[in-house]
Scaffold this motif. Structure first.
Motif, PDB file in Angstrom:
ATOM      1  N   ARG A 114       0.834  -1.201   0.000  1.00  0.00           N
ATOM      2  CA  ARG A 114       0.000   0.000   0.000  1.00  0.00           C
ATOM      3  C   ARG A 114       0.870   1.254   0.000  1.00  0.00           C
ATOM      4  O   ARG A 114       1.797   1.382   0.788  1.00  0.00           O
ATOM      5  CB  ARG A 114      -0.913   0.023   1.214  1.00  0.00           C
ATOM      6  CG  ARG A 114      -1.721   1.319   1.343  1.00  0.00           C
ATOM      7  CD  ARG A 114      -2.608   1.314   2.560  1.00  0.00           C
ATOM      8  NE  ARG A 114      -3.809   0.538   2.341  1.00  0.00           N
ATOM      9  CZ  ARG A 114      -4.444  -0.146   3.293  1.00  0.00           C
ATOM     10  NH1 ARG A 114      -3.944  -0.180   4.514  1.00  0.00           N
ATOM     11  NH2 ARG A 114      -5.543  -0.806   3.012  1.00  0.00           N
ATOM     12  N   VAL A 115       0.537   2.165  -0.900  1.00  0.00           N
ATOM     13  CA  VAL A 115       1.209   3.460  -0.982  1.00  0.00           C
ATOM     14  C   VAL A 115       0.130   4.516  -1.116  1.00  0.00           C
ATOM     15  O   VAL A 115      -0.775   4.392  -1.938  1.00  0.00           O
ATOM     16  CB  VAL A 115       2.160   3.531  -2.201  1.00  0.00           C
ATOM     17  CG1 VAL A 115       2.805   4.903  -2.296  1.00  0.00           C
ATOM     18  CG2 VAL A 115       3.225   2.453  -2.105  1.00  0.00           C
ATOM     19  N   MET A 116       0.203   5.560  -0.302  1.00  0.00           N
ATOM     20  CA  MET A 116      -0.762   6.655  -0.358  1.00  0.00           C
ATOM     21  C   MET A 116      -0.132   7.835  -1.100  1.00  0.00           C
ATOM     22  O   MET A 116       0.923   8.329  -0.703  1.00  0.00           O
ATOM     23  CB  MET A 116      -1.194   7.081   1.042  1.00  0.00           C
ATOM     24  CG  MET A 116      -1.773   5.947   1.894  1.00  0.00           C
ATOM     25  SD  MET A 116      -3.165   5.077   1.120  1.00  0.00           S
ATOM     26  CE  MET A 116      -4.400   6.374   1.124  1.00  0.00           C
ATOM     27  N   ILE A 117      -0.780   8.241  -2.180  1.00  0.00           N
ATOM     28  CA  ILE A 117      -0.263   9.310  -3.024  1.00  0.00           C
ATOM     29  C   ILE A 117      -1.068  10.583  -2.771  1.00  0.00           C
ATOM     30  O   ILE A 117      -2.290  10.582  -2.927  1.00  0.00           O
ATOM     31  CB  ILE A 117      -0.362   8.934  -4.519  1.00  0.00           C
ATOM     32  CG1 ILE A 117       0.419   7.640  -4.774  1.00  0.00           C
ATOM     33  CG2 ILE A 117       0.159  10.060  -5.391  1.00  0.00           C
ATOM     34  CD1 ILE A 117       1.884   7.735  -4.513  1.00  0.00           C
ATOM     35  N   PRO A 118      -0.409  11.690  -2.382  1.00  0.00           N
ATOM     36  CA  PRO A 118      -1.148  12.947  -2.164  1.00  0.00           C
ATOM     37  C   PRO A 118      -1.761  13.460  -3.461  1.00  0.00           C
ATOM     38  O   PRO A 118      -1.124  13.419  -4.522  1.00  0.00           O
ATOM     39  CB  PRO A 118      -0.067  13.912  -1.650  1.00  0.00           C
ATOM     40  CG  PRO A 118       1.078  13.049  -1.237  1.00  0.00           C
ATOM     41  CD  PRO A 118       1.027  11.831  -2.087  1.00  0.00           C
ATOM     42  N   LYS A 119      -3.009  13.944  -3.387  1.00  0.00           N
ATOM     43  CA  LYS A 119      -3.671  14.556  -4.530  1.00  0.00           C
ATOM     44  C   LYS A 119      -3.639  16.070  -4.360  1.00  0.00           C
ATOM     45  O   LYS A 119      -3.467  16.579  -3.244  1.00  0.00           O
ATOM     46  CB  LYS A 119      -5.115  14.050  -4.628  1.00  0.00           C
ATOM     47  CG  LYS A 119      -5.198  12.553  -4.891  1.00  0.00           C
ATOM     48  CD  LYS A 119      -6.620  12.038  -4.785  1.00  0.00           C
ATOM     49  CE  LYS A 119      -7.482  12.473  -5.931  1.00  0.00           C
ATOM     50  NZ  LYS A 119      -8.821  11.819  -5.905  1.00  0.00           N
ATOM     51  N   PRO A 120      -3.790  16.808  -5.459  1.00  0.00           N
ATOM     52  CA  PRO A 120      -3.702  18.275  -5.362  1.00  0.00           C
ATOM     53  C   PRO A 120      -4.705  18.900  -4.409  1.00  0.00           C
ATOM     54  O   PRO A 120      -4.460  19.959  -3.849  1.00  0.00           O
ATOM     55  CB  PRO A 120      -3.965  18.731  -6.808  1.00  0.00           C
ATOM     56  CG  PRO A 120      -3.552  17.571  -7.653  1.00  0.00           C
ATOM     57  CD  PRO A 120      -3.890  16.355  -6.852  1.00  0.00           C
ATOM     58  N   ASP A 121      -5.873  18.240  -4.202  1.00  0.00           N
ATOM     59  CA  ASP A 121      -6.886  18.815  -3.322  1.00  0.00           C
ATOM     60  C   ASP A 121      -6.643  18.504  -1.843  1.00  0.00           C
ATOM     61  O   ASP A 121      -7.458  18.821  -0.985  1.00  0.00           O
ATOM     62  CB  ASP A 121      -8.283  18.330  -3.726  1.00  0.00           C
ATOM     63  CG  ASP A 121      -8.427  16.814  -3.630  1.00  0.00           C
ATOM     64  OD1 ASP A 121      -7.472  16.145  -3.169  1.00  0.00           O
ATOM     65  OD2 ASP A 121      -9.486  16.290  -4.017  1.00  0.00           O
ATOM     66  N   GLY A 122      -5.519  17.854  -1.537  1.00  0.00           N
ATOM     67  CA  GLY A 122      -5.180  17.554  -0.156  1.00  0.00           C
ATOM     68  C   GLY A 122      -5.561  16.152   0.284  1.00  0.00           C
ATOM     69  O   GLY A 122      -5.083  15.671   1.319  1.00  0.00           O
ATOM     70  N   SER A 123      -6.408  15.472  -0.475  1.00  0.00           N
ATOM     71  CA  SER A 123      -6.770  14.092  -0.157  1.00  0.00           C
ATOM     72  C   SER A 123      -5.666  13.151  -0.648  1.00  0.00           C
ATOM     73  O   SER A 123      -4.648  13.599  -1.195  1.00  0.00           O
ATOM     74  CB  SER A 123      -8.117  13.729  -0.790  1.00  0.00           C
ATOM     75  OG  SER A 123      -8.037  13.818  -2.202  1.00  0.00           O
ATOM     76  N   GLN A 124      -5.877  11.858  -0.449  1.00  0.00           N
ATOM     77  CA  GLN A 124      -4.874  10.877  -0.854  1.00  0.00           C
ATOM     78  C   GLN A 124      -5.509   9.789  -1.714  1.00  0.00           C
ATOM     79  O   GLN A 124      -6.680   9.447  -1.552  1.00  0.00           O
ATOM     80  CB  GLN A 124      -4.210  10.246   0.369  1.00  0.00           C
ATOM     81  CG  GLN A 124      -3.325  11.206   1.150  1.00  0.00           C
ATOM     82  CD  GLN A 124      -2.584  10.492   2.258  1.00  0.00           C
ATOM     83  OE1 GLN A 124      -3.137   9.671   2.977  1.00  0.00           O
ATOM     84  NE2 GLN A 124      -1.301  10.784   2.416  1.00  0.00           N
ATOM     85  N   ARG A 125      -4.720   9.257  -2.629  1.00  0.00           N
ATOM     86  CA  ARG A 125      -5.153   8.152  -3.464  1.00  0.00           C
ATOM     87  C   ARG A 125      -4.356   6.914  -3.077  1.00  0.00           C
ATOM     88  O   ARG A 125      -3.135   6.969  -2.920  1.00  0.00           O
ATOM     89  CB  ARG A 125      -4.932   8.481  -4.942  1.00  0.00           C
ATOM     90  CG  ARG A 125      -5.203   7.297  -5.874  1.00  0.00           C
ATOM     91  CD  ARG A 125      -5.175   7.710  -7.327  1.00  0.00           C
ATOM     92  NE  ARG A 125      -3.975   8.464  -7.689  1.00  0.00           N
ATOM     93  CZ  ARG A 125      -3.795   9.003  -8.899  1.00  0.00           C
ATOM     94  NH1 ARG A 125      -4.728   8.913  -9.800  1.00  0.00           N
ATOM     95  NH2 ARG A 125      -2.676   9.650  -9.162  1.00  0.00           N
ATOM     96  N   GLU A 126      -5.051   5.801  -2.914  1.00  0.00           N
ATOM     97  CA  GLU A 126      -4.386   4.569  -2.511  1.00  0.00           C
ATOM     98  C   GLU A 126      -3.949   3.773  -3.735  1.00  0.00           C
ATOM     99  O   GLU A 126      -4.722   3.541  -4.659  1.00  0.00           O
ATOM    100  CB  GLU A 126      -5.331   3.702  -1.669  1.00  0.00           C
ATOM    101  CG  GLU A 126      -4.713   2.382  -1.237  1.00  0.00           C
ATOM    102  CD  GLU A 126      -5.676   1.522  -0.457  1.00  0.00           C
ATOM    103  OE1 GLU A 126      -5.816   0.323  -0.801  1.00  0.00           O
ATOM    104  OE2 GLU A 126      -6.306   2.041   0.491  1.00  0.00           O
ATOM    105  N   LEU A 127      -2.684   3.365  -3.725  1.00  0.00           N
ATOM    106  CA  LEU A 127      -2.156   2.470  -4.759  1.00  0.00           C
ATOM    107  C   LEU A 127      -1.736   1.165  -4.108  1.00  0.00           C
ATOM    108  O   LEU A 127      -1.291   1.152  -2.962  1.00  0.00           O
ATOM    109  CB  LEU A 127      -0.945   3.099  -5.459  1.00  0.00           C
ATOM    110  CG  LEU A 127      -1.173   4.304  -6.361  1.00  0.00           C
ATOM    111  CD1 LEU A 127       0.142   4.718  -6.979  1.00  0.00           C
ATOM    112  CD2 LEU A 127      -2.189   4.003  -7.434  1.00  0.00           C
TER     113      LEU A 127
END
Length: 461
Positions: A114-127
């Motif tokens: 699991r890797v959490m990638i920051p999104k521009p809106d401040g949330s995170q996307r899980e990979l």
């Protein structure tokens, strides 16, 4: 509740998003993807029809093509901690055993990381990052499955398909609006990749391919756990982003909705889990939205009500673009405001005023992002916006240069060396601490547009 089992933590590299395969650098999570899908995707042919797909995937020729693709993506290590070269050595030693396990159904994929990638809106996307070995096997499967499955998809589906790209979806949307369908049913699915129902997906996949070995292996990949902080959790739904197979499986599931819309004659464009349907009235749009809720509920998927709406096609964001009406009622494309904000935020990250880098180093770091962003938004018909962005960026770079020079005497000497007049050099040096205000007007005559051109800074306009 998910069952968990304790594992020893693994050594992992820095990771980030890559297109359809593992990951690269986390800070390169840009607004845009490459305009076209990779030409090798789906290029391999099955060796024995739908009855021998697994054997076809494991042929030497297909595996070599898959390895080339995995290696080109330069993805990070999975839970086993093995990078590309280490995995190559491991495969040379163990391949006969691995192949036998694959063909007999005894192969068990490793959990994804699991890797959490920051999104521009401040949330995170899980990979979920598979091991390099599992990425190789998935890519080999993809190259055999895609030529068989892709032709059965709707022509309105544009995401993660050979020869198709986001631009095609935007062009289709613009065409529908130009014909007078100026109300859009804009649908966004809530955490789509996390909520894919395994049983429904496998059922839809069985209707397209008959190879039990492939179905069994894909089921094993869906059921593979996910490791976070040394703990492996079993997952009973979802198809983690990060593996080569995930986009194809997503299209298999969502094609059912596409076909239902097609059968009713609706005008729509879908890219991954973003779907826009274009109709002539708000009332018609509400009927379509009710239909979509029913169709997605049948797949046990949920619409994100906060991001979805029935609204005017103008002002709604689709794949980073929005539409506007020019003179003569011609519908044109523009970069959405949110995409512009994301662009500026990313530029600020790449051009921090501290760090002691030379201007050429700053420009070199900017080039890949700017070229990719420019290629993705090439359809935007807003020359004034491009000029303003260019001016803002050069203004920022001039301010960075002044801060690097810092002292008035240094600024004076550097400006004189660059050919500035005595008056300009003195007046700029006097206001040495006011970097942003001082980096306009007089300073423009020294660090000119031609100066940045020579450094290799791309122009958007």
């Amino acid at each position: 509740m998910s069952k968990v089992k304790r594992q020893m933590p693994q050594q992992c590299e820095r990771v980030g998003v890559a297109h359809g395969e593992a990951v690269r650098n986390p800070i390169s999570d840009e607004i845009c993807d490459p305009p076209y899908e990779h030409p090798d995707t789906g290029s391999a042919k099955s060796m024995a029809g739908t009855g021998g797909l697994l054997e076809g995937a494991l042929t030497r020729q297909n595996l070599q093509a898959a390895w080339k693709r995995v290696k080109a993506n330069k993805g990070a290590a999975g839970v086993d901690g093995l990078d590309i070269e280490q995995t190559a050595q491991d495969i040379r030693r163990r391949w006969p055993q691995i192949r036998e396990e694959l063909l007999t159904g005894r192969y068990r994929p490793s959990p994804v990381r699991r890797v959490m990638i920051p999104k521009p809106d401040g949330s995170q996307r899980e990979l979920g990052i598979p091991t390099v070995l599992d990425r190789l096997i998935q890519q080999a499967l993809l190259q055999v499955l895609q030529p068989l499955i892709d032709p059965t998809f709707s022509k309105h589906s544009h995401g993660f398909r050979p020869g198709r790209r986001a631009h095609d979806a935007v062009k289709a949307a613009r065409g529908y609006v130009q014909t007078g369908k100026r109300v859009v049913v804009d649908v966004d699915l809530a955490k789509f990749f996390d909520r894919v129902n395994h049983d429904i997906l496998i059922d839809r996949l069985r209707k397209r391919i008959e190879d039990a070995g492939v179905i069994r292996l894909i089921r094993a990949y869906l059921n593979a756990g996910i490791m976070d902080g040394g703990v492996v959790s079993e997952r009973f739904m979802g198809t983690p982003q990060g593996g080569p197979l995930s986009p194809l499986l997503a299209n298999v599931l969502l094609d059912e909705v596409d076909k239902a819309l097609e059968a009713r004659g609706y005008s729509f464009a879908r890219y991954a889990d973003d779907c826009n349907v274009y109709v002539g009235s708000h009332k018609a749009g509400e009927r379509v939205m009710a239909l979509l809720r029913k169709l997605y509920a049948g797949l046990k998927l949920q619409i994100n009500e906060t991001k979805s709406a029935v609204a005017s096609a103008f002002g709604r964001k689709f794949l980073g673009y929005e539409l506007w009406v020019a003179k003569g009622r011609d519908v044109k494309c523009a970069v959405a405001y949110k995409a512009l904000d994301n662009f500026k935020a990313r530029i600020r990250q790449l051009t921090g005023r501290s760090g002691g880098r030379s201007m050429s180093q700053v420009v070199e770091k900017l080039r890949p992002y700017m070229l990719g962003w420019k290629a993705y938004f090439a359809m935007a018909q807003t020359p004034k916006v491009w000029r303003e962005l260019d001016e803002w960026l050069r203004h920022r770079l001039r301010a960075i240069q002044l801060k690097h020079w810092k002292r008035p005497t240094t600024i004076y000497c550097k400006l004189k060396a660059l050919g500035a007049t005595e008056d300009v050099a003195k007046r700029v040096a006097v206001n040495s601490r006011r970097w942003w205000r001082n980096s306009a007007k007089l300073f423009n005559s020294v660090l000119t547009i031609a100066y940045f051109d020579r450094l290799g800074l791309p122009r958007l306009s």
